[in-house]
Design a protein around this motif. Structure first.
Motif, PDB file in Angstrom:
ATOM      1  N   ILE A  89       0.838  -1.207   0.000  1.00 19.51           N
ATOM      2  CA  ILE A  89       0.000   0.000   0.000  1.00 19.51           C
ATOM      3  C   ILE A  89       0.870   1.253   0.000  1.00 19.51           C
ATOM      4  CG2 ILE A  89      -1.591   1.366   1.414  1.00 19.51           C
ATOM      5  CD1 ILE A  89      -2.861  -1.328   2.261  1.00 19.51           C
ATOM      6  N   ILE A  90       1.912   1.270   0.843  1.00 16.26           N
ATOM      7  CA  ILE A  90       2.826   2.419   0.859  1.00 16.26           C
ATOM      8  C   ILE A  90       3.480   2.591  -0.510  1.00 16.26           C
ATOM      9  CG2 ILE A  90       4.942   3.356   1.869  1.00 16.26           C
ATOM     10  CD1 ILE A  90       4.183   1.891   4.477  1.00 16.26           C
ATOM     11  N   TYR A  91       3.869   1.452  -1.112  1.00 15.04           N
ATOM     12  CA  TYR A  91       4.463   1.511  -2.460  1.00 15.04           C
ATOM     13  C   TYR A  91       3.478   2.103  -3.466  1.00 15.04           C
ATOM     14  CZ  TYR A  91       5.471  -0.087  -7.169  1.00 15.04           C
ATOM     15  OH  TYR A  91       5.646  -0.131  -8.518  1.00 15.04           O
ATOM     16  N   GLU A  92       2.218   1.650  -3.432  1.00 10.02           N
ATOM     17  CA  GLU A  92       1.222   2.141  -4.394  1.00 10.02           C
ATOM     18  C   GLU A  92       0.964   3.636  -4.217  1.00 10.02           C
ATOM     19  OE1 GLU A  92       0.349   0.544  -6.854  1.00 10.02           O
ATOM     20  OE2 GLU A  92       0.635  -1.566  -6.374  1.00 10.02           O
ATOM     21  N   ILE A  93       1.000   4.117  -2.961  1.00  8.59           N
ATOM     22  CA  ILE A  93       0.838   5.553  -2.713  1.00  8.59           C
ATOM     23  C   ILE A  93       2.002   6.326  -3.349  1.00  8.59           C
ATOM     24  CG2 ILE A  93       0.800   7.350  -0.938  1.00  8.59           C
ATOM     25  CD1 ILE A  93      -0.652   5.339   0.883  1.00  8.59           C
ATOM     26  N   PHE A  94       3.227   5.803  -3.163  1.00  9.48           N
ATOM     27  CA  PHE A  94       4.388   6.423  -3.803  1.00  9.48           C
ATOM     28  C   PHE A  94       4.258   6.401  -5.323  1.00  9.48           C
ATOM     29  CE2 PHE A  94       7.221   5.508   0.060  1.00  9.48           C
ATOM     30  CZ  PHE A  94       7.196   6.843   0.439  1.00  9.48           C
ATOM     31  N   ALA A  95       3.795   5.261  -5.844  1.00  7.91           N
ATOM     32  CA  ALA A  95       3.715   5.081  -7.299  1.00  7.91           C
ATOM     33  C   ALA A  95       2.721   6.053  -7.941  1.00  7.91           C
ATOM     34  CB  ALA A  95       3.332   3.641  -7.631  1.00  7.91           C
ATOM     35  N   ILE A  96       1.682   6.439  -7.185  1.00  9.42           N
ATOM     36  CA  ILE A  96       0.702   7.389  -7.712  1.00  9.42           C
ATOM     37  C   ILE A  96       1.369   8.735  -8.006  1.00  9.42           C
ATOM     38  CG2 ILE A  96      -1.362   8.750  -7.135  1.00  9.42           C
ATOM     39  CD1 ILE A  96      -2.269   6.316  -5.448  1.00  9.42           C
ATOM     40  N   TYR A  97       2.225   9.163  -7.093  1.00 10.61           N
ATOM     41  CA  TYR A  97       2.833  10.487  -7.204  1.00 10.61           C
ATOM     42  C   TYR A  97       4.232  10.449  -7.816  1.00 10.61           C
ATOM     43  CZ  TYR A  97      -1.071  11.703  -4.171  1.00 10.61           C
ATOM     44  OH  TYR A  97      -2.334  11.868  -3.653  1.00 10.61           O
ATOM     45  N   PHE A  98       4.878   9.267  -7.766  1.00  9.23           N
ATOM     46  CA  PHE A  98       6.214   9.112  -8.359  1.00  9.23           C
ATOM     47  C   PHE A  98       6.221   7.848  -9.234  1.00  9.23           C
ATOM     48  CE2 PHE A  98       6.629  10.964  -4.092  1.00  9.23           C
ATOM     49  CZ  PHE A  98       7.189  12.201  -4.398  1.00  9.23           C
ATOM     50  N   PRO A  99       5.687   7.940 -10.444  1.00 11.80           N
ATOM     51  CA  PRO A  99       5.520   6.756 -11.316  1.00 11.80           C
ATOM     52  C   PRO A  99       6.823   6.032 -11.639  1.00 11.80           C
ATOM     53  CG  PRO A  99       4.285   8.640 -12.153  1.00 11.80           C
ATOM     54  CD  PRO A  99       5.154   9.155 -11.057  1.00 11.80           C
ATOM     55  N   ASN A 100       7.965   6.718 -11.536  1.00 10.38           N
ATOM     56  CA  ASN A 100       9.242   6.094 -11.912  1.00 10.38           C
ATOM     57  C   ASN A 100       9.640   4.935 -11.004  1.00 10.38           C
ATOM     58  OD1 ASN A 100       9.581   7.853 -14.047  1.00 10.38           O
ATOM     59  ND2 ASN A 100      10.717   9.371 -12.828  1.00 10.38           N
ATOM     60  N   VAL A 101       9.054   4.858  -9.784  1.00 10.64           N
ATOM     61  CA  VAL A 101       9.447   3.772  -8.875  1.00 10.64           C
ATOM     62  C   VAL A 101       8.872   2.427  -9.322  1.00 10.64           C
ATOM     63  CG1 VAL A 101       9.539   5.373  -6.939  1.00 10.64           C
ATOM     64  CG2 VAL A 101       7.459   4.032  -7.300  1.00 10.64           C
ATOM     65  N   ALA A 102       7.965   2.440 -10.313  1.00 10.45           N
ATOM     66  CA  ALA A 102       7.303   1.199 -10.750  1.00 10.45           C
ATOM     67  C   ALA A 102       8.300   0.146 -11.222  1.00 10.45           C
ATOM     68  CB  ALA A 102       6.290   1.505 -11.847  1.00 10.45           C
ATOM     69  N   GLN A 103       9.389   0.583 -11.825  1.00 11.00           N
ATOM     70  CA  GLN A 103      10.372  -0.372 -12.355  1.00 11.00           C
ATOM     71  C   GLN A 103      11.188  -1.047 -11.253  1.00 11.00           C
ATOM     72  OE1 GLN A 103      13.466   1.688 -14.654  1.00 11.00           O
ATOM     73  NE2 GLN A 103      12.753   3.637 -13.789  1.00 11.00           N
ATOM     74  N   TYR A 104      11.077  -0.537 -10.038  1.00  7.73           N
ATOM     75  CA  TYR A 104      11.814  -1.134  -8.910  1.00  7.73           C
ATOM     76  C   TYR A 104      10.846  -1.628  -7.833  1.00  7.73           C
ATOM     77  CZ  TYR A 104      15.500   1.642 -11.112  1.00  7.73           C
ATOM     78  OH  TYR A 104      16.368   2.203 -12.015  1.00  7.73           O
ATOM     79  N   LYS A 105       9.697  -2.129  -8.239  1.00  8.12           N
ATOM     80  CA  LYS A 105       8.646  -2.471  -7.285  1.00  8.12           C
ATOM     81  C   LYS A 105       9.120  -3.434  -6.200  1.00  8.12           C
ATOM     82  CE  LYS A 105       4.014  -4.381  -6.703  1.00  8.12           C
ATOM     83  NZ  LYS A 105       2.783  -4.883  -7.330  1.00  8.12           N
TER      84      LYS A 105
END
Length: 385
Positions: free
Chosen positions: A81-97
């Motif tokens: 959930i914390i990751y998904e919140i980050f991913a909403i505002y910082f899409p670049n983290v998706a490649q390092y899920k």
């Protein structure tokens, strides 16, 4: 609750209602027993019941296994959930899920273990109150934005089990979540931790009733939000990402973020007591007193923290693991209920404080309910595996 609301609407509201009703009764009788006798639950089982020692060991093993399995799922859910919140505002983290999720899980684990080392009940209580308050307000506000039809709520109070794959499993998981044996067994130690005595019997009763009502209202709100926002879209939640994809178009980014923070608070508020439960039960069995500064307490909680990282490390689906893990919590319920029925009806132990007939009827109904749910849980596990 989110999976149930998004998959079956309000159909399982009756399970939640009964679980909370019986939870309130059990919290009340466990708290009363301790205030009247001065003894905690497992210590009393071991001391006063025939086969009590064997019974107590089985309860400790069963609850520790169930709760630590829950911990894996909760840590997986919370870090995702914390990751998904980050991913909403910082899409670049998706490649390092995977790396980000694991890093978050390790960070959260370290923070919670550090908080445990503070070792004071009043401090634990303040942390829990904060997270539960955030959770409650998040879901209640979300409920104003997306809500089910009144007819769905009323129909949900009619006992039915979804006749689909996974229906039995979710019913058992519901009970394992809201009517967890760990709640009642740990209550005596928390009552003592608050410094309550026999003079606080009325306060203890109000506290148990309030707790049961709040568990029902908050849990029902979670299910109702998922029903209103997700069920009618025909897209049940099976992974954490499903909540983002389906909720944002319906409720907007603000409501989705609010919903996520509520879910995250639910997870974080659960991690804390689960880390505490094994040392609490063992201390209860040994002496009825919890020493949070002991080496035993620190060692057991450290092991539990490492156990919590299993789901993030292996990258398993935390939603599926969480539902499966909750089933294991129902199997010790019958023992826990039988034990307290025997204790509170022992006139010598209760020092002339007679247990009312309605309380006994409620406990017998709770025992019957727990046996039915345990049988249902066995069937669900057999079908799953």
């Amino acid at each position: 609750m989110i999976v149930a609301g998004s998959t079956y609407g309000m159909q399982l509201l009756w399970v939640l209602f009964l679980s909370c009703l019986f939870s309130g009764i059990l919290m009340f009788v466990y708290g009363n027993y301790t205030l009247i006798t001065g003894e905690t639950a497992l210590f009393a089982f071991k001391r006063h019941l025939k086969w009590g020692k064997v019974m107590t060991i089985l309860i400790i093993i069963g609850i520790a296994f169930g709760q630590w399995n829950s911990l894996m799922g909760i840590m997986g859910l919370s870090s995702n959930i914390i990751y998904e919140i980050f991913a909403i505002y910082f899409p670049n983290v998706a490649q390092y899920k995977y790396e980000v999720v694991l890093g978050i899980a390790i960070f959260v684990t370290i923070i919670f273990y550090a908080l445990l080392l503070v070792g004071r009940y009043t401090f634990f209580e303040k942390i829990l109150v904060f997270f539960v308050t955030v959770m409650g307000f998040s879901f209640l506000i979300s409920l104003l934005l997306v809500y089910p039809l009144p007819s769905e709520v009323l129909n949900g109070l009619i006992p039915t089990i979804p006749k689909v794959q996974g229906g039995k499993m979710l019913v058992a998981a519901f009970v394992g979540t809201t009517m967890a044996a760990a709640t009642f067994l740990s209550r005596p130690l928390f009552v003592k931790g608050k410094g309550w005595t026999i003079q606080n019997l009325k306060q203890q009763k109000r506290d148990a009733i309030t707790a049961a009502i709040l568990v029902f209202l908050i849990s029902a709100s979670v299910m109702a939000v998922a029903c209103g926002a997700l069920y009618h879209q025909g897209k049940p939640v099976t992974e954490v990402l499903d909540m983002v994809n389906t909720l944002e178009p319906v409720a907007g980014r603000f409501a989705m973020t609010l919903f996520f923070f509520g879910t995250l608070s639910a997870g974080l508020s659960s991690i804390f007591p689960i880390l505490l439960i094994a040392p609490i039960l063992i201390a209860d069995y040994q002496s009825g007193e919890l020493d949070t500064s002991s080496r035993q307490f620190k060692s057991i909680t450290a092991f539990a923290c490492l156990f919590a990282l299993i789901v993030p490390i292996f990258g398993s689906n935390p939603v599926e693991i969480q539902i499966l893990s909750q089933i294991f919590n129902v199997f010790v319920l019958p023992l826990v209920i039988v034990g307290i029925i025997l204790l509170i009806n022992n006139k010598k132990l209760m020092k002339g404080n007679k247990t009312g007939i309605w309380v006994n009827i409620g406990l017998i109904a709770a025992l019957f309910f727990s046996l039915v749910i345990s049988y249902n849980g066995i069937l669900a596990l057999v079908n799953y595996f």
